[in-house]
Design an enzyme around this catalytic site. Structure first.
Site, PDB file in Angstrom:
ATOM      1  N   ASP A 216       0.294   7.433   4.914  1.00  0.00           N
ATOM      2  CA  ASP A 216       0.039   6.735   3.778  1.00  0.00           C
ATOM      3  C   ASP A 216       0.081   7.662   2.499  1.00  0.00           C
ATOM      4  O   ASP A 216       0.344   9.038   2.776  1.00  0.00           O
ATOM      5  CB  ASP A 216      -1.247   5.952   3.948  1.00  0.00           C
ATOM      6  CG  ASP A 216      -1.349   4.647   3.037  1.00  0.00           C
ATOM      7  OD1 ASP A 216      -1.275   4.766   1.726  1.00  0.00           O
ATOM      8  OD2 ASP A 216      -1.415   3.505   3.183  1.00  0.00           O
ATOM      9  N   GLY A 242       1.707  11.110   2.423  1.00  0.00           N
ATOM     10  CA  GLY A 242       3.137  11.439   2.015  1.00  0.00           C
ATOM     11  C   GLY A 242       3.625  10.437   1.459  1.00  0.00           C
ATOM     12  O   GLY A 242       2.950   9.413   1.310  1.00  0.00           O
ATOM     13  N   PHE A 244       6.698   7.533   1.626  1.00  0.00           N
ATOM     14  CA  PHE A 244       7.443   7.237   2.443  1.00  0.00           C
ATOM     15  C   PHE A 244       8.720   6.983   1.897  1.00  0.00           C
ATOM     16  O   PHE A 244       9.973   6.707   2.651  1.00  0.00           O
ATOM     17  CB  PHE A 244       7.281   5.862   3.352  1.00  0.00           C
ATOM     18  CG  PHE A 244       6.569   4.580   2.527  1.00  0.00           C
ATOM     19  CD1 PHE A 244       7.151   4.194   1.432  1.00  0.00           C
ATOM     20  CD2 PHE A 244       5.483   3.878   3.020  1.00  0.00           C
ATOM     21  CE1 PHE A 244       6.616   2.921   0.739  1.00  0.00           C
ATOM     22  CE2 PHE A 244       4.884   2.721   2.415  1.00  0.00           C
ATOM     23  CZ  PHE A 244       5.583   2.321   1.249  1.00  0.00           C
ATOM     24  N   HIS A 262       7.715  -6.368   1.087  1.00  0.00           N
ATOM     25  CA  HIS A 262       7.540  -7.417   0.105  1.00  0.00           C
ATOM     26  C   HIS A 262       7.026  -6.842  -1.371  1.00  0.00           C
ATOM     27  O   HIS A 262       7.268  -7.670  -2.261  1.00  0.00           O
ATOM     28  CB  HIS A 262       6.538  -8.604   0.358  1.00  0.00           C
ATOM     29  CG  HIS A 262       5.129  -8.388   0.505  1.00  0.00           C
ATOM     30  ND1 HIS A 262       4.303  -9.200   1.159  1.00  0.00           N
ATOM     31  CD2 HIS A 262       4.372  -7.185   0.337  1.00  0.00           C
ATOM     32  CE1 HIS A 262       2.825  -8.477   1.324  1.00  0.00           C
ATOM     33  NE2 HIS A 262       3.103  -7.484   0.714  1.00  0.00           N
TER      34      HIS A 262
HETATM   35  C1  LIG Z   1      -0.269  -3.815   0.967  1.00  0.00           C
HETATM   36  S1  LIG Z   1      -0.768  -2.516   1.724  1.00  0.00           S
HETATM   37  C2  LIG Z   1      -0.513  -2.674   3.699  1.00  0.00           C
HETATM   38  C3  LIG Z   1      -1.448  -2.047   4.388  1.00  0.00           C
HETATM   39  C4  LIG Z   1      -1.351  -2.163   5.771  1.00  0.00           C
HETATM   40  N1  LIG Z   1       0.064  -1.910   6.282  1.00  0.00           N
HETATM   41  C5  LIG Z   1      -1.646  -3.765   6.307  1.00  0.00           C
HETATM   42  O1  LIG Z   1      -0.614  -4.410   6.749  1.00  0.00           O
HETATM   43  O2  LIG Z   1      -2.863  -3.925   5.893  1.00  0.00           O
HETATM   44  C6  LIG Z   1       0.256  -1.176   1.347  1.00  0.00           C
HETATM   45  C7  LIG Z   1      -0.009   0.254   1.709  1.00  0.00           C
HETATM   46  O3  LIG Z   1       0.979   0.971   1.784  1.00  0.00           O
HETATM   47  C8  LIG Z   1       0.737   2.140   1.010  1.00  0.00           C
HETATM   48  N2  LIG Z   1       1.936   2.847   0.187  1.00  0.00           N
HETATM   49  C9  LIG Z   1       2.053   2.301  -1.103  1.00  0.00           C
HETATM   50  N3  LIG Z   1       3.441   3.155  -1.484  1.00  0.00           N
HETATM   51  C10 LIG Z   1       3.400   4.118  -0.708  1.00  0.00           C
HETATM   52  C11 LIG Z   1       4.440   5.055  -0.606  1.00  0.00           C
HETATM   53  N4  LIG Z   1       5.215   5.229  -1.502  1.00  0.00           N
HETATM   54  N5  LIG Z   1       4.162   5.972   0.524  1.00  0.00           N
HETATM   55  C12 LIG Z   1       3.313   5.695   1.399  1.00  0.00           C
HETATM   56  N6  LIG Z   1       2.513   4.702   1.545  1.00  0.00           N
HETATM   57  C13 LIG Z   1       2.515   3.821   0.585  1.00  0.00           C
HETATM   58  C14 LIG Z   1      -0.399   1.811   0.000  1.00  0.00           C
HETATM   59  O4  LIG Z   1      -1.403   2.967  -0.103  1.00  0.00           O
HETATM   60  C15 LIG Z   1      -1.176   0.811   0.939  1.00  0.00           C
HETATM   61  O5  LIG Z   1      -2.005   1.299   1.935  1.00  0.00           O
END
Ligand SMILES: C[S@@+](CC[C@H](N)C(=O)[O-])C[C@H]1O[C@@H](n2cnc3c(N)ncnc32)[C@H](O)[C@@H]1O
Length: 353
Positions: A216, A242, A244, A262
């Site tokens: 994350d 990092g 993604f 989404h």
């Molecule tokens: C809606 S949450 C989902 C969290 C978890 N996977 C769940 O299902 O409960 C989105 C997650 O993606 C992470 N995130 C958003 N953009 C990101 C990026 N560019 N690289 C890595 N993580 C990212 C956010 O920090 C957050 O923890």
């Protein structure tokens, strides 16, 4: 006969058809926000925490949550009618569900996400019509405020609440995931966009042979590590920070992406799937899980409304069906894929390399 039923006459048929129609479902939905806001205010006021140690009489509960006498009884009894409290000679009590999931002192608390609904989305959804007309996000960004997510990632307190809220909505899917996939034939998994790490925790607890990584944005690291340590998994599940979209993905033979796709536009979704495909070894798998829209686009109400929530919250995020995701996986190179239900509105789409 229900007094709200009326007789409708359909003059378009050859034979005049009389049928009993009722506006109850329409009115129930149109007034649905009354019940929703009553629950959100109860969480804000601490009603469920106040009842954690046992029943309270009306006056004791009123004092504990600090509300005016005028509507206190109606408020508490509305919560009884809504199925969120019970009432007997001993006073008001939590139900088994509200006692487990809405007592803020318990690790099973799911109210973090509902607190966020109360503080933010309840108001922002008032601008849904404008969002539909303009396609512009309707959250803090609209009033020139800083991006909400930029703000919470800058401060440990709000970030912790947001990530814990994510755990609240992901716990059911995470527990189901631990059983729904053939983990025995894999060794290392990596959860992309892991938040607090609920999915890695539930999978690793169920399968002691697995080693897991939660990936994350770097500020998430301390919250993840605290949670994983509390779950007794510190040696086996670790954090990698990092982006993604741009950083190398940690090595793994199964990747997960939960409630991630989404948030993004179609080209961004496809780019993420291609990045994962490229990082996987042959025989590896990607598990995408989300509140999917059903393929017929008519029954998974939560998935459809979640897609509207992406309109409120993001510049280009949009929900998708299992069939959509399978088509994107195929275009990214995955040799096969399948869709399976997890829990509630969540489904997983598994892509095999
Ligand atoms: C809606 S949450 C989902 C969290 C978890 N996977 C769940 O299902 O409960 C989105 C997650 O993606 C992470 N995130 C958003 N953009 C990101 C990026 N560019 N690289 C890595 N993580 C990212 C956010 O920090 C957050 O923890």
């Amino acid at each position: 006969m229900n007094t709200s039923q009326i007789t409708a006459v359909d003059n378009t048929a050859d034979d005049i058809v009389h049928e009993l129609l009722s506006p109850d479902a329409i009115l129930g939905l149109g007034f649905g926000f009354w019940g929703s806001k009553t629950l959100l205010s109860a969480i804000e006021l601490g009603v469920f925490g106040a009842l954690a140690d046992g029943p309270l009489g009306a006056e004791e509960l009123r004092t504990a949550v600090g509300i005016h006498p005028r509507s206190a009884l109606d408020f508490f009894d509305a919560l009884v009618a809504l199925g969120m409290l019970t009432r007997d000679d001993a006073g008001y009590s939590n139900t088994p569900e509200t006692g487990l999931f809405l007592d803020p002192a318990k690790p099973s608390y799911v109210g973090g996400i509902l607190e966020m609904n109360n503080d933010r989305l309840y108001g922002f959804w008032n601008s849904l019509t404008e969002g539909l007309r303009t396609s512009e996000p309707q959250n803090e960004v609209k009033s020139g405020g800083r991006n909400y997510f930029a703000d919470i990632y800058a401060e440990p307190g709000p970030l912790h609440s947001f990530l814990a809220g994510m755990s609240g909505i992901s716990i059911g899917a995470s527990v189901a995931l631990a059983d729904a996939f053939p983990w025995d034939s894999h060794q290392r998994f990596c959860d992309l966009g892991t938040a607090q790490g609920m999915a890695p925790a539930k999978i690793a607890q169920r399968h002691p042979h697995l080693a897991g990584i939660g990936f994350d944005l770097p500020p998430v690291g301390p919250v993840f590590e605290e949670f994983i340590e509390a779950q007794g998994l510190a040696g086996r599940v670790s954090f990698a920070g990092g982006d993604f979209f741009t950083d190398p993905l940690p090595e793994a033979d199964v990747y997960l992406m939960g409630h991630i796709l989404h948030n993004w536009s179609l080209p961004e979704k496809q780019a993420l799937l291609r990045r994962v495909y490229d990082a996987l070894p042959d025989g590896g798998a990607l598990i995408v899980y989300d509140a999917l829209i059903d393929d017929e686009r008519r029954s998974n109400t939560f998935g459809l409304l979640m897609s509207l929530n992406m309109l409120i919250e993001t510049p280009a995020g949009v929900g998708y069906t299992g069939a959509d995701c399978q088509a994107w996986m195929s275009a990214a190179g995955f040799r096969d894929s399948y869709v399976k239900p997890l829990a509630g509105p969540d489904f997983m789409v598994v892509g095999l390399k």
